[in-house]
Design an enzyme around this catalytic site. Structure first.
Site, PDB file in Angstrom:
ATOM      1  N   ASP A 123      16.513  44.593 147.722  1.00 10.40           N
ATOM      2  CA  ASP A 123      16.334  45.383 148.677  1.00 10.40           C
ATOM      3  C   ASP A 123      15.305  45.492 149.336  1.00 10.40           C
ATOM      4  O   ASP A 123      14.463  44.244 148.324  1.00 10.40           O
ATOM      5  CB  ASP A 123      15.844  46.628 147.776  1.00 10.40           C
ATOM      6  CG  ASP A 123      15.620  48.030 148.265  1.00 10.40           C
ATOM      7  OD1 ASP A 123      16.380  47.924 149.471  1.00 10.40           O
ATOM      8  OD2 ASP A 123      14.531  49.198 148.145  1.00 10.40           O
ATOM      9  N   LYS A 136      23.988  38.636 154.680  1.00  8.96           N
ATOM     10  CA  LYS A 136      23.107  38.305 153.021  1.00  8.96           C
ATOM     11  C   LYS A 136      24.789  37.654 151.983  1.00  8.96           C
ATOM     12  O   LYS A 136      23.701  36.734 151.593  1.00  8.96           O
ATOM     13  CB  LYS A 136      23.346  39.313 152.545  1.00  8.96           C
ATOM     14  CG  LYS A 136      21.548  40.244 153.516  1.00  8.96           C
ATOM     15  CD  LYS A 136      21.974  42.050 151.825  1.00  8.96           C
ATOM     16  CE  LYS A 136      20.823  42.577 152.382  1.00  8.96           C
ATOM     17  NZ  LYS A 136      20.118  43.945 151.836  1.00  8.96           N
TER      18      LYS A 136
HETATM   19  P1  IMP Z   1      17.770  45.716 152.809  1.00 10.20           P
HETATM   20  O1  IMP Z   1      17.502  46.704 151.301  1.00 10.20           O
HETATM   21  O2  IMP Z   1      17.993  44.537 152.614  1.00 10.20           O
HETATM   22  O3  IMP Z   1      18.969  46.883 153.537  1.00 10.20           O
HETATM   23  O4  IMP Z   1      16.882  46.260 154.242  1.00 10.20           O
HETATM   24  C1  IMP Z   1      16.486  47.730 154.132  1.00 10.20           C
HETATM   25  C2  IMP Z   1      15.954  47.791 155.761  1.00 10.20           C
HETATM   26  O5  IMP Z   1      14.657  46.481 155.756  1.00 10.20           O
HETATM   27  C3  IMP Z   1      17.469  47.341 156.882  1.00 10.20           C
HETATM   28  O6  IMP Z   1      17.559  47.924 157.538  1.00 10.20           O
HETATM   29  C4  IMP Z   1      16.446  46.767 157.893  1.00 10.20           C
HETATM   30  O7  IMP Z   1      16.212  46.868 159.034  1.00 10.20           O
HETATM   31  C5  IMP Z   1      14.715  45.800 157.066  1.00 10.20           C
HETATM   32  N1  IMP Z   1      14.708  44.611 157.389  1.00 10.20           N
HETATM   33  C6  IMP Z   1      15.457  43.806 155.823  1.00 10.20           C
HETATM   34  N2  IMP Z   1      15.335  42.536 156.249  1.00 10.20           N
HETATM   35  C7  IMP Z   1      15.006  42.542 157.051  1.00 10.20           C
HETATM   36  C8  IMP Z   1      15.203  41.260 158.006  1.00 10.20           C
HETATM   37  O8  IMP Z   1      15.020  40.079 157.376  1.00 10.20           O
HETATM   38  N3  IMP Z   1      14.367  41.080 159.099  1.00 10.20           N
HETATM   39  C9  IMP Z   1      14.715  42.690 159.842  1.00 10.20           C
HETATM   40  N4  IMP Z   1      14.228  43.435 158.876  1.00 10.20           N
HETATM   41  C10 IMP Z   1      14.748  43.885 157.941  1.00 10.20           C
END
Ligand code: IMP
Length: 200
Positions: free
Chosen positions: A73, A17
């Site tokens: 998020d 990220k």
């Molecule tokens: P975060 O808020 O970006 O940490 O995302 C929460 C959860 O969503 C992560 O732990 C992943 O399992 C899923 N996730 C977020 N972005 C992606 C993506 O671009 N591809 C696949 N899974 C994602």
């Protein structure tokens, strides 16, 4: 010598990220991670929705560390599961945050379902000079019957994007970022910052 860039904290330590944000905001801001500002707090993500969690994280940094900052998020919303795993995407299979287990639970819960429609959503909250702004990005797709592809992370092996007909895990990082939920939300943030923080 390079001119000193304004500092902006991205409330994450996720390398992928940070790289993406630094590329999108290149030349405008110096993007600092949580580690860069000496923050190792376990920031609670207890809100019922994505916006709420992004807001908690951004306020945590702004209030305690005093930096202009943004936080994100993301959730995967599956129609046939009433929007699950949604805000619980990272913890769908329980504590431990194992992506493989989350994906397997999703496929199991989708067994026999003809409706495979799903979307990823990302909320980004920016706090600048005490003012709060929200940016959102979304990508439509469907859940494949089986995992496939080599790239990406999380649910990428089972998410087929409508725009390309391919799983995210079958796309290059550039191809994915061009249409992804997070790419879209981050570009909306970059666009706003480019206009000097003025609404369109
Ligand atoms: P975060 O808020 O970006 O940490 O995302 C929460 C959860 O969503 C992560 O732990 C992943 O399992 C899923 N996730 C977020 N972005 C992606 C993506 O671009 N591809 C696949 N899974 C994602």
């Amino acid at each position: 010598m390079d001119k000193e860039l304004k500092k902006l904290v991205f409330a994450t330590n996720n390398r992928h990220k940070l790289d993406e944000a630094r590329e999108i905001l290149a030349g405008r801001f110096e993007i600092l991670s949580l580690t860069d500002i000496g923050c190792s707090d376990d920031i609670p993500e207890t809100a019922p929705d994505l916006k709420g969690n992004a807001l908690i994280k951004a306020r945590w940094i702004y209030d305690r560390y005093g930096y202009d900052c943004f936080a994100d998020d993301t959730g995967l919303m599956v129609d046939a599961l009433g929007g699950e795993p949604g805000v619980m995407s990272a913890r769908y299979a329980g504590p431990g945050h194992d992506s493989e287990a989350n994906m397997m639970k999703l496929l199991k819960n989708m067994e026999g379902s003809a409706d495979r429609k799903a979307h990823f959503s990302t909320a980004v909250v920016l706090i600048m000079e005490g003012k709060e702004y929200l940016f959102e990005g979304r990508v439509e797709g469907r859940i494949a019957e089986t995992p496939g592809g080599e790239n990406g992370f999380g649910y990428d092996p089972v998410f087929v994007a409508d725009e390309t007909g391919k799983r995210f895990a079958e796309m290059s990082a550039e191809e994915k970022n061009a249409i992804s939920h997070r790419g879209r939300a981050m570009r909306a943030l970059a666009d706003f910052l480019d206009r000097g923080g003025l609404p369109r």
